[in-house]
Scaffold this motif. Structure first.
Motif, PDB file in Angstrom:
ATOM      1  N   ASN A  40       0.829  -1.222   0.000  1.00  0.00           N
ATOM      2  CA  ASN A  40       0.000   0.000   0.000  1.00  0.00           C
ATOM      3  C   ASN A  40       0.861   1.268   0.000  1.00  0.00           C
ATOM      4  O   ASN A  40       0.360   2.356   0.186  1.00  0.00           O
ATOM      5  N   GLY A 100      -1.722  -4.527   4.941  1.00  0.00           N
ATOM      6  CA  GLY A 100      -0.984  -3.666   4.022  1.00  0.00           C
ATOM      7  C   GLY A 100       0.506  -3.821   4.302  1.00  0.00           C
ATOM      8  O   GLY A 100       0.916  -3.958   5.456  1.00  0.00           O
ATOM      9  N   GLU A 126      -1.603  -8.166  13.117  1.00  0.00           N
ATOM     10  CA  GLU A 126      -2.008  -6.953  12.400  1.00  0.00           C
ATOM     11  C   GLU A 126      -3.090  -7.266  11.374  1.00  0.00           C
ATOM     12  O   GLU A 126      -3.011  -8.274  10.677  1.00  0.00           O
ATOM     13  N   ALA A 132      -5.680  -5.112   8.429  1.00  0.00           N
ATOM     14  CA  ALA A 132      -6.113  -3.850   7.815  1.00  0.00           C
ATOM     15  C   ALA A 132      -7.611  -3.913   7.606  1.00  0.00           C
ATOM     16  O   ALA A 132      -8.162  -4.989   7.373  1.00  0.00           O
ATOM     17  N   LEU A 134      -8.090   0.584   4.217  1.00  0.00           N
ATOM     18  CA  LEU A 134      -6.674   0.526   3.821  1.00  0.00           C
ATOM     19  C   LEU A 134      -6.484   1.399   2.581  1.00  0.00           C
ATOM     20  O   LEU A 134      -7.215   1.266   1.609  1.00  0.00           O
TER      21      LEU A 134
END
Ligand code: KG4
Ligand code: ZN
Length: 355
Positions: free
Chosen positions: A80, A108, A318, A320, A324
């Motif tokens: 990203n 991402g 983690e 997104a 995102l």
């Protein structure tokens, strides 16, 4: 754990399927070189349009070659940033759509972190901490990877990226695009000492790089000596390559000394260059450093490296959301400061612009 990686930050449309963060089940890279070659550089609008045309078939092929279907995926990792925003958007939009439809965890990935993770796809992955020299068409930087997902920027280019300098010098010499591989090829027939080129006039206190002086010196030399014979072109290419390698090796060695590093990673498109690989290997041997260099196909842009970094981030918890976004100048340093941001996966579209 099976992760699909998607990469579209510049002029390669890529998708890969990675198993357990290490085993590349498939890696498809659709190059746009032929589209940009007539312009001597990447044309952003053409790049994003081409990504749009080929990204679905590229992902389909990566899945087919890996023998997996979308519901089999445990995660989707997409670049990203940093990169061309229109190009990044194509990959991000597809990744979000696939993740949404299949309820697949999404993450991402910073493109530069992807390049660093390419080194983890070898038989000899680097242990933390290590120093990473990332040399690509858009970036030239030294990162101290202090712990998994934690990076400190210790040096970077003040002007052109190394790959950009290779591309510009190749253009001056009418060698075509992309220039790096052309310079390397032509340089084999030339002498690295044929033309005196200045190293950057930068105080040696800094760990930053500079390539614009080198590029200007080549440009002046070309103007003064036109028309160039084949031998002249080879000598200029060899001399430029040697000077660029010298700069990269010198600063990296210095950074390793200052940080007390014992492990070194060389990665990014320019890391495909043999003179750089050999130059850094010699310096590393002299300093007693262990050097990790991915195979050439993993140095240049690919999605296996994005899936590798994505797997590490997914394992760290983690996620997104559907918000995102593509960020053209996404910095790597802010990514990890010892705390991994956990963003819950959206259960419904956020309603915000996905652009
Ligand atoms: O990492 P990469 O594939 O894309 C970016 O993230 O920018 O790097 C592309 C850059 C281009 O500038 C290309 O000319 C350079 O890497 N490159 C090389 C070689 N192969 C690719 N530079 C020098 N020697 C090579 N063999
Ligand atoms: Zn790259």
């Amino acid at each position: 754990m099976i992760v699909l990686g998607i990469e579209s930050s510049c002029d390669e449309t890529a998708a890969a399927v990675l198993e357990d963060g290490r085993r590349v089940r498939s890696s498809i890279v659709a190059s746009q070189d032929a589209i940009h070659a007539p312009y001597g550089g990447v044309v952003p609008e053409l790049a994003s349009r081409r990504h749009l045309e080929v990204i679905v078939p590229v992902v389909e092929r990566a899945l087919a070659e890996a023998g997996v279907r979308l519901p089999d995926l445990d995660g989707i990792a997409v670049t990203n940033g940093p990169g061309l925003v229109g190009s990044l958007l194509v990959g991000c939009s597809l990744a979000k759509a696939l993740a949404w439809v299949n309820r697949t965890p999404l993450v991402g990935v910073n493109h530069l972190e992807g390049h660093i993770y390419a080194a983890s796809l070898t038989d000899d992955p680097p242990e933390h901490p290590f120093l990473a020299l990332v040399v690509s068409g858009g970036h030239t930087a030294l990162y101290h990877a202090e712990a998994p997902l934690v990076y400190r920027l210790v040096g970077e280019t003040r002007d052109d990226a190394a790959g950009e300098a290779f591309d510009k010098v190749a253009k001056l010499l009418d060698l075509g695009f992309p220039g790096g591989p052309q310079i390397e090829k032509v340089a084999r027939g030339g002498s690295p000492n044929a033309i005196p080129l200045p190293m950057a006039q930068m105080s040696d206190q800094t760990l930053d790089f500079s390539f614009s002086g080198l590029k200007t010196a080549v440009s002046l030399h070309v103007k003064r000596n036109r028309p160039l014979a084949e031998r002249d072109v080879a000598d200029i290419a060899a001399s430029f390559q040697a000077a660029a390698v010298k700069m990269l090796v010198r600063k990296t060695s210095k950074a390793a000394r200052q940080l007390g590093a014992t492990r070194l990673v060389l990665t990014g498109g320019v890391a495909a260059n043999t003179a750089l690989r050999e130059g850094l290997a010699a310096a590393a041997a002299e300093q007693g450093l262990r050097l990790h260099v991915p195979p050439r196909s993993l140095c240049t842009d690919n999605a296996a490296m994005i899936a590798a970094a994505g797997t590490a981030r997914l394992l760290a918890g983690e996620r997104a959301g559907m918000d995102l976004n593509a960020i053209a100048d996404l910095p790597l340093e802010s990514v990890g400061k010892g705390v991994v941001p956990v963003i819950e996966r959206s259960e419904a579209p956020s309603g915000r612009s996905h652009a």
